[in-house]
Design an enzyme around this catalytic site. Structure first.
Site: not given
Ligand code: 2AM
Length: 483
Positions: A12-13, A15, A131, A133, A185, A188-189, A192, A447, A479
């Site tokens: 998952g690339l 950010v 968490s 960002g 988590k 936590h949100n 927040e 009630r 009952s």
């Molecule tokens: P992608 O770059 O191929 O879209 C955040 O959106 C991450 O989740 C990204 O790395 C994205 O891959 C991945 N992602 C989103 N939907 C996906 C899916 N249905 N199957 C696999 N990876 C997914």
């Protein structure tokens, strides 16, 4: 055959994923990067990851072959379907003892489901709340891992190296079994949401009740940030108040007052209702966003519905001090509610939660980071079985010093017609929680009157009886109803 040299793989690339990989690399771990759209791997290696030890994979098979055993594969992909797809694809490639870590914003029940399904395979599963960002991911996030406990020793050195530190202690520790990490988590949100709403209400009161200008407000928040309210959210509020647009005017008043949300606050509210825990402040914070989103309707109503004619006539400096204390007291109450929810969920799901270490995980790295979480950690360290944060000697003393101010803030808000739902929810909860007697006696009678739901007498708790209130309703209790 690829050489197995990577300590961990990350899929998952986007950010967050990229930054976590760079963070791991900077702490000396060899990371193998992978992504559904494989071209992004090469792009990442050629740009952000240039000159690092980070390696890439062309396929899941290639990635698995490059991992040291037990293999650790972390997912930072979209919650739900994408996580499910990757887990299914990974399973045939992994063996007993290998570990899958889902670091996305998954719902805790999905994590519970995967923990259950994977248990017989011997592949370990961790659902980890992340968490902080983008910046947190790169330089030190708050990490909340939960799932199969046997996996923890294998990933602990990595996660405790890359996470934020508070007073030299890592803001990452084992949370508990199955979905506990993602549940924590989620809470936590929710917290927040509550913290943000409280700050917004105080800003609203400063602006509309005290007619303060923005520089003055920024100064007050700056002062507050030096004391017991010292926190990331107060700090950014100060900076937002100070911020000037390119035209030299403040940016804040130009921003449309209709709040968005992605749903994690809502999920805390839903859980609170499901577990039957009065997490009222977070609930109000979610609803306040919903109300704000009705901008067009509100504009229309503002021309029709009257408010009070009252103008503030008190001492400004005194009222500002009331606001500071009211904000602090409400925060304590909100966190107390959050921990009540954690405690109930732990009971139902049989999680062994360490509340002190949860407070420490939130102490640094994440959005709700604050000095005050250090006091919460101390409270639970002193007494791990503390029933409620409000009953801790330190916090009950703080509240008794601040509760009058909370009343002043809520009363002034009501008199001047400025909405303060979260502050008011905090006060109502406080007064309800400290009440030995509530009007639920009448509720029970109602009630029983219309539905024969039965009630208990104060002198005989546990003994449910029915009264024939009207003389013609019959003596049989319902009952089958829930009492
Ligand atoms: P992608 O770059 O191929 O879209 C955040 O959106 C991450 O989740 C990204 O790395 C994205 O891959 C991945 N992602 C989103 N939907 C996906 C899916 N249905 N199957 C696999 N990876 C997914």
């Amino acid at each position: 055959m690829a050489e197995a040299k990577a300590d961990i793989a990350l899929i998952g690339l986007a950010v967050m994923g990229q930054n976590l990989i760079l963070n791991m690399d900077s702490k000396g771990f060899v990371v193998c990067a992978f992504n559904r759209t494989v071209e992004k791997v090469d792009q990442f290696l050629a740009n952000e990851a240039k000159g690092t030890k980070i390696i890439g994979a062309k396929s899941l098979e290639d990635m698995v072959a490059k991992l040291k055993k037990p293999r650790k594969v972390m997912l930072l992909v979209k919650a739900g379907f994408a996580v499910d797809e990757f887990v299914k694809k990974l399973l045939p490639l992994l063996e007993k003892g290998d570990i899958i870590i889902d670091g996305g914003n998954s719902q805790y029940m999905d994590t519970q489901r995967w923990c259950k399904e994977l248990a017989p395979t011997g592949v370990h599963y961790i659902g980890m709340g992340v968490s902080g960002g983008e910046d947190g991911a790169r330089y030190g996030p708050s990490l909340m891992p939960g799932g199969h406990p046997a996996a923890w020793p294998h990933v602990k050195p990595i996660f405790q190296a890359i996470c934020a530190k508070a007073n030299n202690e890592p803001c990452c520790d084992w949370v508990g079994e199955d979905g506990a990490g993602h549940f924590v988590k989620m809470v936590h949100n929710g917290i927040e949401y509550g913290d943000m709403q409280l700050i917004c209400e105080v800003y609203h009161l400063m602006k509309d009740v005290l007619s303060m200008d923005q520089s003055e407000m920024a100064q007050v928040f700056d002062e507050w940030n030096k004391g017991e309210l010292d926190s990331f959210l107060i700090e950014i509020t100060r900076d937002i108040l100070k911020y000037k647009d390119t035209d030299g005017n403040f940016l804040l008043p130009k921003i449309r007052d209709a709040a968005g949300q992605k749903g994690t606050g809502k999920w805390t509210g839903i859980s609170a209702l499901e577990y039957g825990v009065p997490v009222t402040l977070i609930g109000e914070a979610v609803f306040a966003r919903c109300l704000s989103a009705l901008k067009d309707e509100r504009e229309l109503a503002s021309k029709t519905l009257p408010g009070p004619s009252t103008k503030f006539s008190g001492n400004k400096k005194e009222f500002l001090e009331h606001l500071r204390k009211a904000l602090y007291a409400s925060k304590v109450i909100s966190y107390a509610q959050g921990f009540m929810l954690l405690r109930e969920a732990a009971k139902v799901n049989k999680w062994n939660l360490n509340y002190g270490s949860i407070a420490l995980m939130w102490r640094g790295g994440c959005i709700i980071r604050s000095v005050f979480l250090g006091n919460i950690k101390d409270a639970f360290t002193k007494n791990p079985n503390l029933t409620n944060l409000l009953l801790d000697p330190y916090f009950s003393a703080q509240l008794s010093a601040a509760q009058q101010s909370l009343r002043q803030a809520v009363a002034q808000a009501a008199l001047c017609g400025t909405p303060a739902p979260a502050l008011a929810a905090a006060l109502a909860f406080y007064d309800g929680y400290r009440a030995a007697h509530l009007p639920a006696n009448l509720l029970q009678a109602q009630r029983d009157y219309f539905g024969a739901h039965t009630y208990e007498l104060l002198t005989k708790p546990g003994d449910f009886i029915h009264t024939n209130w009207t003389g013609h309703g019959g003596n049989v209790s319902a009952s089958t109803y829930n009492k």
